[in-house]
Design a protein around this motif. Structure first.
Motif, PDB file in Angstrom:
ATOM      1  N   VAL A 147     -45.800  34.900 -62.312  1.00 37.72           N
ATOM      2  CA  VAL A 147     -45.601  35.769 -63.778  1.00 37.72           C
ATOM      3  C   VAL A 147     -46.710  37.280 -63.289  1.00 37.72           C
ATOM      4  O   VAL A 147     -47.574  37.134 -62.865  1.00 37.72           O
ATOM      5  CB  VAL A 147     -46.514  35.222 -64.865  1.00 37.72           C
ATOM      6  CG1 VAL A 147     -46.402  35.997 -66.236  1.00 37.72           C
ATOM      7  CG2 VAL A 147     -45.750  33.725 -64.949  1.00 37.72           C
ATOM      8  N   SER A 148     -45.736  38.134 -63.616  1.00 41.51           N
ATOM      9  CA  SER A 148     -46.454  39.472 -63.279  1.00 41.51           C
ATOM     10  C   SER A 148     -47.489  39.909 -64.403  1.00 41.51           C
ATOM     11  O   SER A 148     -46.959  40.130 -65.340  1.00 41.51           O
ATOM     12  CB  SER A 148     -45.472  40.770 -63.385  1.00 41.51           C
ATOM     13  OG  SER A 148     -45.876  41.876 -63.618  1.00 41.51           O
ATOM     14  N   GLN A 149     -48.708  39.914 -63.775  1.00 41.78           N
ATOM     15  CA  GLN A 149     -49.875  40.389 -64.892  1.00 41.78           C
ATOM     16  C   GLN A 149     -49.617  41.721 -65.412  1.00 41.78           C
ATOM     17  O   GLN A 149     -49.771  41.831 -66.567  1.00 41.78           O
ATOM     18  CB  GLN A 149     -51.053  40.292 -64.004  1.00 41.78           C
ATOM     19  CG  GLN A 149     -52.438  40.139 -64.793  1.00 41.78           C
ATOM     20  CD  GLN A 149     -53.600  40.292 -64.001  1.00 41.78           C
ATOM     21  OE1 GLN A 149     -53.344  40.646 -62.683  1.00 41.78           O
ATOM     22  NE2 GLN A 149     -54.556  40.044 -64.578  1.00 41.78           N
ATOM     23  N   ASP A 150     -49.161  42.678 -64.441  1.00 45.46           N
ATOM     24  CA  ASP A 150     -48.904  44.219 -65.273  1.00 45.46           C
ATOM     25  C   ASP A 150     -47.961  44.070 -66.210  1.00 45.46           C
ATOM     26  O   ASP A 150     -48.367  44.468 -67.305  1.00 45.46           O
ATOM     27  CB  ASP A 150     -48.316  44.922 -63.998  1.00 45.46           C
ATOM     28  CG  ASP A 150     -49.622  45.375 -63.068  1.00 45.46           C
ATOM     29  OD1 ASP A 150     -50.684  44.952 -63.288  1.00 45.46           O
ATOM     30  OD2 ASP A 150     -49.289  45.866 -62.050  1.00 45.46           O
ATOM     31  N   GLN A 151     -46.717  43.270 -66.331  1.00 40.36           N
ATOM     32  CA  GLN A 151     -45.888  43.182 -67.474  1.00 40.36           C
ATOM     33  C   GLN A 151     -46.472  42.563 -68.514  1.00 40.36           C
ATOM     34  O   GLN A 151     -46.329  43.118 -69.654  1.00 40.36           O
ATOM     35  CB  GLN A 151     -44.589  42.434 -66.790  1.00 40.36           C
ATOM     36  CG  GLN A 151     -43.629  43.303 -66.146  1.00 40.36           C
ATOM     37  CD  GLN A 151     -42.672  42.605 -65.653  1.00 40.36           C
ATOM     38  OE1 GLN A 151     -42.104  41.628 -66.361  1.00 40.36           O
ATOM     39  NE2 GLN A 151     -41.906  42.861 -64.620  1.00 40.36           N
ATOM     40  N   ILE A 152     -47.233  41.573 -68.279  1.00 35.86           N
ATOM     41  CA  ILE A 152     -47.755  40.936 -69.529  1.00 35.86           C
ATOM     42  C   ILE A 152     -48.690  41.753 -70.235  1.00 35.86           C
ATOM     43  O   ILE A 152     -48.786  41.849 -71.474  1.00 35.86           O
ATOM     44  CB  ILE A 152     -48.354  39.498 -69.133  1.00 35.86           C
ATOM     45  CG1 ILE A 152     -47.433  38.605 -68.395  1.00 35.86           C
ATOM     46  CG2 ILE A 152     -49.028  38.709 -70.286  1.00 35.86           C
ATOM     47  CD1 ILE A 152     -46.177  38.235 -69.367  1.00 35.86           C
ATOM     48  N   ILE A 153     -49.439  42.431 -69.470  1.00 30.84           N
ATOM     49  CA  ILE A 153     -50.608  43.277 -70.063  1.00 30.84           C
ATOM     50  C   ILE A 153     -49.921  44.440 -70.798  1.00 30.84           C
ATOM     51  O   ILE A 153     -50.338  44.659 -72.043  1.00 30.84           O
ATOM     52  CB  ILE A 153     -51.693  43.609 -69.020  1.00 30.84           C
ATOM     53  CG1 ILE A 153     -52.436  42.672 -68.566  1.00 30.84           C
ATOM     54  CG2 ILE A 153     -52.283  44.751 -69.432  1.00 30.84           C
ATOM     55  CD1 ILE A 153     -53.310  42.943 -67.381  1.00 30.84           C
ATOM     56  N   SER A 154     -48.848  44.988 -69.944  1.00 37.76           N
ATOM     57  CA  SER A 154     -48.195  46.114 -70.875  1.00 37.76           C
ATOM     58  C   SER A 154     -47.607  45.591 -72.276  1.00 37.76           C
ATOM     59  O   SER A 154     -47.665  46.171 -73.123  1.00 37.76           O
ATOM     60  CB  SER A 154     -47.091  46.493 -69.997  1.00 37.76           C
ATOM     61  OG  SER A 154     -47.741  47.147 -68.768  1.00 37.76           O
ATOM     62  N   MET A 155     -47.038  44.337 -72.146  1.00 35.49           N
ATOM     63  CA  MET A 155     -46.324  43.843 -73.347  1.00 35.49           C
ATOM     64  C   MET A 155     -47.514  43.612 -74.271  1.00 35.49           C
ATOM     65  O   MET A 155     -47.251  43.806 -75.529  1.00 35.49           O
ATOM     66  CB  MET A 155     -45.745  42.469 -72.855  1.00 35.49           C
ATOM     67  CG  MET A 155     -45.005  41.719 -74.042  1.00 35.49           C
ATOM     68  SD  MET A 155     -43.495  42.756 -74.380  1.00 35.49           S
ATOM     69  CE  MET A 155     -42.930  41.619 -75.764  1.00 35.49           C
ATOM     70  N   THR A 156     -48.614  43.123 -74.142  1.00 35.82           N
ATOM     71  CA  THR A 156     -49.741  42.958 -74.892  1.00 35.82           C
ATOM     72  C   THR A 156     -50.073  44.315 -75.510  1.00 35.82           C
ATOM     73  O   THR A 156     -50.159  44.412 -76.904  1.00 35.82           O
ATOM     74  CB  THR A 156     -50.966  42.486 -74.243  1.00 35.82           C
ATOM     75  OG1 THR A 156     -50.603  41.242 -73.507  1.00 35.82           O
ATOM     76  CG2 THR A 156     -51.983  42.010 -75.338  1.00 35.82           C
ATOM     77  N   PHE A 157     -50.265  45.140 -74.672  1.00 36.76           N
ATOM     78  CA  PHE A 157     -50.664  46.766 -75.188  1.00 36.76           C
ATOM     79  C   PHE A 157     -49.364  47.117 -76.482  1.00 36.76           C
ATOM     80  O   PHE A 157     -49.622  47.773 -77.400  1.00 36.76           O
ATOM     81  CB  PHE A 157     -50.920  47.617 -74.217  1.00 36.76           C
ATOM     82  CG  PHE A 157     -52.252  47.760 -74.053  1.00 36.76           C
ATOM     83  CD1 PHE A 157     -53.175  48.790 -74.465  1.00 36.76           C
ATOM     84  CD2 PHE A 157     -52.798  46.826 -72.921  1.00 36.76           C
ATOM     85  CE1 PHE A 157     -54.552  48.699 -74.305  1.00 36.76           C
ATOM     86  CE2 PHE A 157     -54.144  47.016 -72.479  1.00 36.76           C
ATOM     87  CZ  PHE A 157     -55.071  47.838 -73.326  1.00 36.76           C
ATOM     88  N   LEU A 158     -48.129  46.836 -75.913  1.00 35.85           N
ATOM     89  CA  LEU A 158     -47.128  47.302 -76.716  1.00 35.85           C
ATOM     90  C   LEU A 158     -47.264  46.652 -78.123  1.00 35.85           C
ATOM     91  O   LEU A 158     -47.143  47.342 -79.126  1.00 35.85           O
ATOM     92  CB  LEU A 158     -45.739  47.108 -76.067  1.00 35.85           C
ATOM     93  CG  LEU A 158     -44.301  47.442 -76.481  1.00 35.85           C
ATOM     94  CD1 LEU A 158     -44.433  48.981 -76.142  1.00 35.85           C
ATOM     95  CD2 LEU A 158     -43.125  46.853 -75.992  1.00 35.85           C
TER      96      LEU A 158
END
Lengths: 676, 304
Positions: free
Chosen positions: B190-201
């Motif tokens: 699972v891409s950590q960066d993508q999840i974090i970006s999603m969280t911020f979004l």
């Protein structure tokens, strides 16, 4: 040491440096004022026939100095280029220097007879320049005899490679980066070179140099300021820092986005066009602010070079020269004195320097007092945030408690016709001093009691949650003060006596720094650091963590409270808004700029930050755009701050032997220690 | 009774706004263990983008809301990429201080770029006339304006939507997984960066929604509003137990009720409305001392 290479002496460097400064002055600076108010450079007087030189015959005296400096500089440069040490050149330079100084004395006295006012205005400054140059020439002759040869090798200088852009659209950034790295390389080379010359110089010598520089400024500041064209011929307040950004004070950024966010509920017509107009006007103004040459409102570069010349002539060159001259003497004195005796002597000298510097105008004294308050704040916050590893974000709350309690006490007891009616005590003189001290201590104690609000939760909560507790305490303190009508509430407390003077702030700052230093270097303080490293392990090692935390919070908030008391007695007006989250953020910025767990870092950061705040004052709103930006960039590129977890190497006690071989070894030892 | 009901709905409105903002704090903390001190100012930017959408682009309410949420969300992702991501390996304090700096930068940058005039929404946004509801609704003897109902319902909808995303979708599962063990999750592909970006979004989008609803409920918008309201919402998140979504909702509502009911019933005994800040923060202090990790927070046992 390379035998075939010419040995460089410190005098060579100084002579060349001074010669270059005077040469630059000769060619560039408005050197002479004509009667009609215009100014003209020495170079033009020499080359331009149209000027009525007969009317300025007396000024022709002054041309001798630049020529002498040029001659000296050429001699020095020849010595460098030929790579062969010419034993006669120091003697020649000595003669040149004496002639130059003599001519200046002559011009000074000659002018003085005719009109007393004019003479000092332009001759006085030139005299000091000449004196410095002559000093350089004399040093050239004297220092080799004294056997103080410094490390002969140059620090090799090479420009960093040009950074290549990975994409076409990145080349402007790559270009900028290369430019900055080159500027950095030049500055790094200069400081490394200076460092080599100044090896083994103790702090005492630098402080003496500072005193001399400040005394020099007292005499020469105004003529030099007039010569450089500073406004109203006044000496720049904070080393010229406040002048640097003045050209930008007229910039107005608010037009850029305002058309998109109209204040009325009617849409703006053509927002993109208006925004574009605002942007292009702004860019034009910005370019003007950078490059204008108008003497009434000079541009940034103009001011920058003036300020650079001023600081070099008044501060940097004299400090370095005096420090070099006094190097061996100060080392002997420092070694002869016991440790605390040496510290006391240096503090006394520092106080003399600071007092003379601040005496020049009221603004400087005010800034010095702010500086002291900020040093107390950042050092005390560093105890909690840096040494104990907690994250306190509400330091201004304790400051508020101290400020209010001490100012209520002084106003209630000593001020007639204040908010609390007439004074309860009629005292004067020494008793007032004691009264103020007691009020400050009471403020500190009250702040320490407020610190209990943080200390007790800290037994159970840690990290982010404790940060929130400190934040809450800050809000509670300001909120409660807001609601107590008897002490002014939100309107604030007016008429606090202006009792904080330079001696007060100096003594209090020194005491707090020494207190914190002793605390963190004691066995008990090792417990504080152990809590930062690992609280559970610290507890297992037998440290009473609750007691350690309690003491750390109490000491930290006590000092913050005393600082608040001093702060209130210089503002004359306190209101709860002053001690909000912004003030806490300022304290945080200072701690993290200086580096966690470093007292010297905190002090330097507080000094830099205070000057920075004053320098950004002309920018109004932008001040609080630039300061967070600095904080962010600092965290991204140097998260440990200036001196993270280490202290600055101050050489307070002097160096034992300053023979060249020994200094080389010492230098290696210190550089090893630095890399460790 | 009607006085109580009136205050009850006011408290519900304020509390749901606090809850919406607190959600952003709590989500970012859950995933990154970072107190995003800039969140309050992101909320302010969201409210200002509402001015942009409704006045400059002349959009009605729902498109304005969506536009502001998207733009603010993208800005949140950008802030994370530029300012927080380089610090992911550094000490946590560096990131927190950076967040503090980003917050100050946003509010003062906004002030510098747009000027100091206060803003407010146009009438078509401020006076919502949703279908099936009139201008005023009488409930329990109190007359409640339609905006209050819309705000409460919208906040509930957004809240439910977020809860659904976090609890029922793969993205939400990944978020919860990262907050559980951030080292194992990247190993699972699972891409950590993508999840974090999603969280911020999601978090900043909710802040923008909160900002617009705030502008509907209260008249004046200025660049410094984010700071005060942001800190309050932050307290709500902490009281509920930061990192827990239900906690944010409960904390926000609690704060809303305290802020409305303390002055409403306290003024008879001499507690004026200016006391509500000290009381709210004092309560926070007491809760944190009694339950150091908030109401819903679970203390992570430290391994020795």
């Amino acid at each position: 040491m390379n035998a075939t290479r010419k040995q460089f002496f410190i005098g060579d460097m100084l002579a060349i440096g001074c010669a270059l400064v005077v040469l630059a002055a000769f060619l560039v600076m408005p050197w002479f004022e004509l009667e009609d108010g215009t100014s003209v450079t020495a170079y033009r007087i020499v080359t331009n026939d149209e000027l009525d030189l007969a009317a300025h015959a007396s000024h022709m005296f002054l041309i001798v100095l630049p020529f002498a400096a040029v001659a000296g500089g050429i001699l020095g440069l020849l010595g460098v280029v030929s790579k062969r040490y010419n034993t006669r050149s120091p003697g020649l330079m000595l003669v040149v220097g004496i002639i130059a100084a003599g001519y200046y004395y002559g011009a000074f006295f000659f002018e003085n007879r005719e009109s007393k006012v004019d003479a000092f205005d332009f001759v006085g400054t030139g005299f000091y320049v000449a004196l410095i140059a002559a000093f350089g020439f004399i040093l050239q002759y004297v220092i080799p005899r004294a056997g103080v040869t410094l490390t002969p090798d140059w620090v090799s200088f090479s420009l960093p490679p040009v950074k290549k852009a990975s994409h076409w659209w990145r080349w402007p950034f790559a270009l900028l980066r290369t430019l900055f790295s080159w500027i950095g390389a030049v500055f790094g080379w200069i400081s490394a070179q200076t460092g080599r010359w100044m090896v083994g110089t103790s702090t005492l010598a630098y402080l003496s140099g500072l005193v001399v520089a400040v005394k020099l400024e007292q005499r020469a500041a105004e003529p030099l300021a007039e010569l450089l064209g500073f406004r109203r011929g006044r000496a720049p307040g904070l080393f010229g820092a406040t002048k640097l950004l003045e050209p930008f004070s007229d910039l107005d950024f608010s037009g850029i986005l305002a058309p998109f966010f109209p204040a009325s509920t009617d849409p703006t017509s053509d927002p993109v066009g208006r925004s574009w107009d605002a942007l292009s006007t702004l860019l034009g103004n910005f370019a003007d602010a950078l490059f204008t040459q108008d003497p009434r409102s000079p541009g940034f570069f103009d001011v920058f070079f003036d300020v650079l010349v001023y600081d070099l002539l008044i501060y940097i060159i004299p400090i370095l020269i005096v420090a070099l001259l006094l190097r061996s003497l100060s080392n002997r004195v420092s070694l002869a004195l016991p440790f605390w005796g040496g510290i006391t002597l240096q503090l006394v000298i520092l106080y003399i320097a600071v007092d003379t510097w601040g005496a020049l105008n009221d603004y400087r004294e005010l800034v010095l007092i702010y500086m002291g308050v900020n040093i107390m704040l950042s050092v005390s916050l560093n105890l909690v945030n840096g040494y104990m590893g907690e994250f306190s974000v509400g330091h201004a709350g304790f400051m508020a408690v101290g400020a209010y309690v001490s100012s209520i006490l002084t106003m209630w007891l000593f001020v007639d016709e204040g908010v609390f009616g007439d004074a309860l005590l009629t005292t004067s003189g020494f008793a007032l001093t004691i009264g103020f001290l007691i009020a400050l201590i009471a403020g500190g104690v009250a702040a320490a009691l407020a610190g209990l609000l943080v200390a007790f939760p800290s037994f159970r909560t840690r990290g982010d949650y404790l940060a929130i507790v400190t934040l809450a305490v800050n809000f509670i303190v300001t909120g409660v003060i807001n609601n107590i009508g008897a002490i002014g509430g939100a309107r604030g407390l007016n008429g606090v006596p202006l009792w904080t003077t330079l001696p007060w702030i100096f003594v209090m700052t020194v005491l707090s720094v020494i207190a914190i230093y002793n605390l963190v270097s004691s066995t008990f303080g090792k417990g504080i650091i152990a809590i930062r490293e690992d609280e559970i392990a610290a507890e297992l090692m037998g440290i009473n963590t609750q007691r350690v935390k309690l003491v750390a919070f109490l000491v930290s908030s006590f000092i913050a409270g005393a600082a608040g008391g001093l702060f209130a007695h210089v503002l004359a007006y306190v209101n709860p808004g002053v001690f909000g989250i912004m003030k806490s953020t300022e304290a945080l910025v200072m701690v993290y700029l200086g580096g966690m767990g470093s007292i010297s870092g905190s002090i330097i950061a507080a000094v830099i930050f205070t000057i920075l705040i004053e320098a950004f004052r002309p920018l109004a709103v932008l001040k609080w755009v630039v300061i967070p930006l600095i904080l962010i960039l600092l965290m991204l590129y140097r998260p440990q701050g200036l001196y993270g977890f280490r202290e600055m190497n101050l050489n307070l006690g002097g160096t034992k032997n300053d023979s060249p071989e020994k200094t080389k070894q010492q230098e290696e030892a210190t550089s090893d220690a630095a890399t460790d | 009774m009607d006085f109580f009901a009136q205050q009850f709905f006011n408290a519900l409105q304020l509390g749901s706004l606090y809850a919406l903002i607190a959600l952003g704090y709590t989500m970012v903390y859950g995933v990154l263990l970072l107190i995003n001190f800039a969140h309050g100012d992101i909320f302010m930017v969201g409210a200002f983008l509402g001015v942009f959408g409704s006045i400059t682009l002349d959009l009605p309410f729902v498109p304005t809301l969506i536009l502001a949420m998207i733009l603010t969300g993208l800005m949140g992702v950008g802030i994370e990429r530029v300012a927080y991501k380089p610090l992911r390996q550094a000490s946590r304090l560096s990131a927190v201080i950076t967040a503090l700096g980003v917050g100050l930068l946003l509010e003062n940058g906004m002030l510098a770029l747009t000027g100091a005039d206060p803003r407010s929404y146009p009438d078509n946004i401020k006076n919502l006339n949703p279908p099936l509801l009139g201008d005023q609704i009488d409930i329990l003897g109190a007359s409640i304006s339609a905006e209050t109902i819309v705000i409460i319902v919208l906040a509930l909808l957004l809240f439910g939507g977020l809860y659904f995303i976090v609890q029922r979708t793969k993205w939400g599962m990944a978020m919860r997984a990262i907050s559980y063990d951030k080292f194992a999750v990247p190993l699972m592909g699972v891409s950590q960066d993508q999840i974090i970006s999603m969280t911020f979004l999601l978090g900043t989008g909710l802040a923008a929604a909160g900002g617009i609803l705030w502008g509907v409920a209260y008249p004046i918008l200025n660049p410094y509003m984010g700071m005060r309201i942001g800190w309050k919402a932050f307290i709500a998140a902490v009281v509920g137990g930061i990192g827990d979504i239900r906690g944010a909702a409960v904390g926000g509502l609690m704060l809303g009720f305290i802020e409305i009911f303390v002055p409403a019933y306290g003024k008879d005994i001499g507690v004026s409305s200016t006391w509500r800040d000290p009381i709210a923060f004092g309560l926070l202090l007491i809760i944190l001392v009694a339950r150091p990790t908030g109401l819903f927070g679970v203390a992570r046992r430290q391994k020795v």
